[in-house]
Design a protein around this motif. Structure first.
Motif, PDB file in Angstrom:
ATOM      1  N   ARG A 137     -13.072  38.547  -9.914  1.00 14.82           N
ATOM      2  CA  ARG A 137     -13.449  38.181  -8.541  1.00 14.82           C
ATOM      3  C   ARG A 137     -13.188  39.339  -7.591  1.00 14.82           C
ATOM      4  N   GLU A 138     -12.083  40.058  -7.808  1.00 10.58           N
ATOM      5  CA  GLU A 138     -11.764  41.205  -6.964  1.00 10.58           C
ATOM      6  C   GLU A 138     -12.809  42.310  -7.151  1.00 10.58           C
ATOM      7  N   VAL A 139     -13.175  42.571  -8.403  1.00 12.52           N
ATOM      8  CA  VAL A 139     -14.175  43.612  -8.691  1.00 12.52           C
ATOM      9  C   VAL A 139     -15.517  43.227  -8.077  1.00 12.52           C
ATOM     10  N   GLY A 140     -15.887  41.961  -8.221  1.00  8.47           N
ATOM     11  CA  GLY A 140     -17.153  41.506  -7.654  1.00  8.47           C
ATOM     12  C   GLY A 140     -17.203  41.670  -6.150  1.00  8.47           C
ATOM     13  N   ALA A 141     -16.101  41.360  -5.478  1.00  9.86           N
ATOM     14  CA  ALA A 141     -16.064  41.508  -4.016  1.00  9.86           C
ATOM     15  C   ALA A 141     -16.139  42.976  -3.608  1.00  9.86           C
ATOM     16  N   LEU A 142     -15.464  43.844  -4.353  1.00 13.38           N
ATOM     17  CA  LEU A 142     -15.448  45.266  -3.996  1.00 13.38           C
ATOM     18  C   LEU A 142     -16.796  45.929  -4.241  1.00 13.38           C
ATOM     19  N   LEU A 143     -17.490  45.513  -5.317  1.00 13.49           N
ATOM     20  CA  LEU A 143     -18.770  46.132  -5.670  1.00 13.49           C
ATOM     21  C   LEU A 143     -19.965  45.309  -5.230  1.00 13.49           C
ATOM     22  N   ASN A 144     -19.718  44.194  -4.519  1.00 12.51           N
ATOM     23  CA  ASN A 144     -20.788  43.315  -4.052  1.00 12.51           C
ATOM     24  C   ASN A 144     -21.643  42.826  -5.220  1.00 12.51           C
ATOM     25  N   PRO A 164     -22.232  39.601  -8.245  1.00 12.45           N
ATOM     26  CA  PRO A 164     -21.931  38.191  -8.516  1.00 12.45           C
ATOM     27  C   PRO A 164     -20.941  38.049  -9.663  1.00 12.45           C
ATOM     28  N   VAL A 165     -20.092  37.036  -9.573  1.00 15.70           N
ATOM     29  CA  VAL A 165     -19.124  36.736 -10.624  1.00 15.70           C
ATOM     30  C   VAL A 165     -19.555  35.446 -11.290  1.00 15.70           C
ATOM     31  N   ARG A 166     -19.703  35.512 -12.610  1.00 14.33           N
ATOM     32  CA  ARG A 166     -20.150  34.333 -13.350  1.00 14.33           C
ATOM     33  C   ARG A 166     -18.982  33.739 -14.132  1.00 14.33           C
ATOM     34  N   ASP A 167     -18.824  32.434 -14.014  1.00 13.44           N
ATOM     35  CA  ASP A 167     -17.765  31.756 -14.759  1.00 13.44           C
ATOM     36  C   ASP A 167     -18.346  31.188 -16.048  1.00 13.44           C
ATOM     37  N   GLN A 197     -17.391  40.200 -19.163  1.00 15.39           N
ATOM     38  CA  GLN A 197     -17.986  38.884 -19.383  1.00 15.39           C
ATOM     39  C   GLN A 197     -18.127  38.109 -18.075  1.00 15.39           C
ATOM     40  N   PHE A 198     -17.332  38.463 -17.075  1.00 12.59           N
ATOM     41  CA  PHE A 198     -17.353  37.732 -15.815  1.00 12.59           C
ATOM     42  C   PHE A 198     -18.095  38.487 -14.710  1.00 12.59           C
ATOM     43  N   VAL A 199     -18.049  39.819 -14.738  1.00 11.84           N
ATOM     44  CA  VAL A 199     -18.737  40.604 -13.718  1.00 11.84           C
ATOM     45  C   VAL A 199     -19.359  41.820 -14.397  1.00 11.84           C
ATOM     46  N   ASP A 200     -20.657  41.982 -14.212  1.00 12.95           N
ATOM     47  CA  ASP A 200     -21.389  43.049 -14.902  1.00 12.95           C
ATOM     48  C   ASP A 200     -21.389  44.305 -14.026  1.00 12.95           C
ATOM     49  N   TYR A 201     -20.282  45.043 -14.054  1.00 13.81           N
ATOM     50  CA  TYR A 201     -20.177  46.256 -13.234  1.00 13.81           C
ATOM     51  C   TYR A 201     -20.673  47.449 -14.041  1.00 13.81           C
ATOM     52  N   ASN A 202     -21.055  48.479 -13.307  1.00 13.51           N
ATOM     53  CA  ASN A 202     -21.622  49.670 -13.961  1.00 13.51           C
ATOM     54  C   ASN A 202     -21.005  50.939 -13.373  1.00 13.51           C
TER      55      ASN A 202
END
Length: 802
Positions: free
Chosen positions: A175-182, A184-187, A10-15
């Motif tokens: 936030r950590e995942v977003g930084a590692l995978l470049n 965006p993190v949505r609040d 819900q905060f970071v859309d990683y794949n």
């Protein structure tokens, strides 16, 4: 920290795959200890629509329910009340696993049932068994239940280090995942709908200990109705390891798990004057916590009070006198920042750590307190039907000032071993939420967010750069250095090996003085021309019996035997590795020789009912030297009565230890008169080896040999020989003439007596043949065996014993 992965998305859309994400986080410093799978077995539980409900022909309380799962219709026998056409319910098809129950096709009262309609308890979602679980009417038919309900099926368990309090919430991990995978993190938009009643008219906050409470935010929700939380919230809390209680308390726990900010909910009606006062406790002040225990507080512990009394132990646990109850209507929400050290001391002193104290001890987001309170008010209003009062009470005596930390690109590159410029350093820091400003071509200044309480020095930021870039990207280089010291000499290694081998055989090491009595050569019966009579006299001896350097190890070892026997230690097995000294007429320095000496006396093994008393014999001292020879890898060792007999060994009870044509030492029984002169009245067997020569004869390294792959063949032969013939000579001849397939020749029997002549004995030899590449046949063994037997008969004038 348990992190549900659907919640994380819900905060970071990683794949990336779950395991790949776990590996990435572990490499960055957030160690993932495992991935948990929840709700397994529900893959065959689908959303189905009730088409018809008919009475069961053979049971009054059962119904025949026809449901459609989007692919086919199924008739299910169901006893749940309130089933009606049009409902969307969970259908467990054949093969579905519900706890310990596996769904199968069954006949119930004569009617076949193809599946099962489920309640929340059947699905393991709660204890509610009052009826079927009704799904949202818009749920697509055939949708798996885990998708229809949005259940958390995968949970990541992360071990958080004490300095990373910011990662104790799903948003912090995002936030950590977003930084590692470049990415965006949505609040989430946390602003709640507000009514016209200002919160300041109903509540006030006073901080009397600003050093221990840097911020206290309060929000109000009025008209709330206490009840159970919805399934999605209960499931997420359960996935985080938190037990659901009711909608109001569950919201505080939910926000804590989401944002890492502990909250507390007070029943506003039970707060005297609607006031919150943050103060320190006095010594032995009593307070009853939520668990019903009255505790005596230590002076300085932080308390949350109303106008009259304490209502909570700050950051640790609430009070029983202000907890949420079933009739609670108005709720005051606390979101605060408490000094970590004080919370840690309080929780440890009282032995009552909690999820809240765990986070406060590591530091929470000072700037995030207000947003967490807004989020809690928003959810409480949505789930309880309450109204949020306008505004918030925010006691913030000392607002956050981010420290300015200067970082040099040159120093960062030097520490990490990577060529990095200012831009390469700036990107990962900004991804972690820091404000960064470049200063010239080589340096920048960064201001960390309030959540990152661990960032204080330039090296902290350099570590963050390394984490986000990836430790695996840092090149590996071997440091260059000179290690002092030299390898141990080969003589030392051989001596250590000898000590280990003797110890392995049950010998204890003795360490004697290198000097003794000058009459020792006489007691050993040494010949007048024996070099060992050339003892070196001490110029300043401590005593007469310590006035000459030793020329043999035997006197010292016999002295050890005498002392042991004098102390009623009758079974003695001792060895010593030490130098002997022999004077040289042409040299002021004596000749030094390293020797190994060993003595055996008494019983070979402890007395037992099945073995009785077995005295040590010549075979034991012989076995010791044979074991040493084999373990040291000596080539062609043999034992024979060759050369002069040592005068201190009994005639006929001694053997020289030979390697080729070189004499390594002797073994034998100490002569009775020699032993008596040293006050030893029991038989003593002695082993003496020249260690210096042994060093020369021992190969530098062993040669590896595979274990045998093919079976061995054994042949026995008994030879009648003259009693004077040494068994060792017979074995040596057998090994020399046994052929290339002979692997071992050993003596297994010696017989004397009738029908043999008195001057004869029978030697039983066992010959072992083996090939490394095949199984031997009789035709291959017989020629070598017969040739060897013929040689023994000819050489020793032997006869084959029938």
């Amino acid at each position: 920290m348990l992190v549900p992965l659907k919640w994380l998305r819900q905060f970071v859309d990683y794949n990336v795959a779950d395991q790949d994400l776990a590996d990435l986080l572990s490499l960055s410093g957030l160690e993932v200890e495992g991935l948990q799978r929840r709700h397994q077995g529900l893959e065959l539980v689908l959303a189905a629509k009730v088409l018809r409900v008919e009475p069961h022909p053979n049971a009054d309380r059962l119904h025949l329910v026809t449901v459609d799962d989007g692919r086919a219709e199924h008739v299910v026998v169901c006893g749940a009340p309130g089933v009606a056409p049009g409902q969307i319910v969970p259908l467990a098809l054949e093969g579905a696993v519900l706890g310990e129950l596996t769904i199968k096709r069954a006949r119930i009262r004569g009617v076949e049932s193809r599946g099962m309609l489920c309640s929340e308890r059947d699905l393991g979602l709660s204890d509610d068994h009052g009826g079927l679980l009704n799904l949202d009417p818009t749920t697509p038919l055939g949708a798996p239940l885990t998708e229809a309900l949005g259940l958390e099926t995968a949970v990541m368990e992360i071990s958080i280090t004490p300095n990373r309090g910011d990662a104790l919430g799903v948003l912090g991990v995002a936030r950590e995942v977003g930084a590692l995978l470049n990415l965006p993190v949505r609040d989430i938009d946390c602003a709640p709908p507000e009514d016209d009643q200002p919160v300041a008219a109903l509540a006030s906050v006073e901080i009397q200990a600003p050093d221990a409470c840097r911020r206290y935010v309060a929000r109000m929700v009025r008209g709330a109705v206490v009840g159970p939380s919805p399934l999605w919230l209960r499931d997420r809390l359960a996935a985080c390891g938190v037990r659901p209680i009711n909608n109001l308390v569950d919201v505080t726990n939910y926000v804590m798990m989401e944002r890492g900010q502990p909250l507390h909910a007070f029943d506003h009606a039970r707060l005297a004057g609607g006031r919150i006062v943050v103060r320190r406790a006095v010594a032995d002040e009593p307070f009853t916590t939520l668990d019903g225990q009255q505790r005596k507080l230590q002076e300085g512990m932080l308390l949350i009070c109303d106008a009259e009394k304490p209502v909570a132990l700050a950051g640790v646990m609430g009070g029983q006198n202000s907890e949420i109850e079933a009739h609670t209507s108005d709720v005051l929400i606390e979101s605060a920042f408490f000094e970590p050290g004080g919370i840690r001391r309080t929780a440890k002193a009282l032995g009552m750590g909690s999820e809240s104290s765990y986070r406060f001890e590591r530091g929470v987001d000072l700037e995030g307190c207000a947003k967490a309170a807004d989020r809690a008010a928003q959810l409480m209003a949505m789930l309880s039907g309450g109204r949020v009062c306008a505004g918030r009470v925010d006691a913030y005596p000392r607002p956050y000032q981010a420290p300015a930390i200067a970082v040099s690109a040159a120093r960062t590159s030097a520490l990490l071993g990577l060529p990095l410029d200012v831009a390469a350093i700036k990107r990962p820091l900004e991804a972690l939420g820091l404000s960064v400003e470049a200063v010239g071509d080589d340096s920048l200044t960064a201001w960390p967010p309030a959540a990152r309480t661990d960032l204080e020095r330039p090296v902290d930021l350099i570590e963050e750069v390394a984490r986000i870039i990836g430790y695996d990207k840092i090149p590996v280089s071997t440091p260059c250095g000179v290690i002092g010291g030299k390898p141990r000499a080969r003589e030392q290694l051989v001596r250590e090996r000898l000590r280990d081998l003797m110890t392995a055989q049950g010998f204890d090491e003795a360490i004697n003085y290198s000097f003794g009595h000058p009459d020792w050569p006489d007691k050993l019966r040494l010949a007048a021309d024996d070099p060992r009579r050339g003892a070196v006299a001490m110029q300043n001896p401590l005593a007469e019996d310590q006035s000459a350097l030793r020329t043999s190890l035997l006197p010292g070892l016999l002295g050890c035997v005498r002392r042991n026997l004098g102390h009623r230690v009758a079974d003695v097995a001792l060895f010593e590795v030490g130098k002997t000294f022999i004077a040289r007429p042409d040299n002021p320095q004596p000749h030094e020789s390293m020797r190994l000496g060993a003595v055996l006396c008494g019983l070979a093994q402890p007395v037992s009912w099945f073995a009785g008393e077995a005295e040590v014999s010549f075979a034991h001292i012989r076995g010791a030297v044979e074991y040493l020879a084999e373990a040291m890898g000596l080539a062609d060792p043999r034992l024979a009565q060759e050369g002069p007999r040592p005068p201190y060994l009994e005639a006929g009870q001694w053997l020289a230890v030979l390697v080729g044509q070189r004499r390594l030492g002797e073994i034998g029984l100490v002569a009775a008169q020699v032993a008596a002169d040293f006050e030893v009245k029991k038989p003593v067997y002695y082993l003496d080896l020249d260690v210096d020569l042994l060093v020369q004869l021992t190969p530098e390294r062993g040669q590896f040999r595979h274990l045998p792959r093919f079976p061995e063949v054994m042949r026995d032969v008994a030879l009648v020989v003259d009693e004077a013939v040494a068994a060792g000579e017979v074995l040596a001849e057998a090994r020399a003439w046994g052929g290339k397939l002979l692997r071992e020749a050993r003596l297994f029997d010696v017989y004397k007596g009738k029908p043999l002549d008195k001057r004869q004995k029978s030697l039983g030899l066992r010959l072992t043949y083996r090939a490394d590449d095949r199984t031997l046949t009789e035709e291959e063994i017989v020629p070598d065996f017969e040739a060897m037997v013929g040689r023994l008969v000819e050489r020793f004038k032997a006869a084959l014993r029938a």
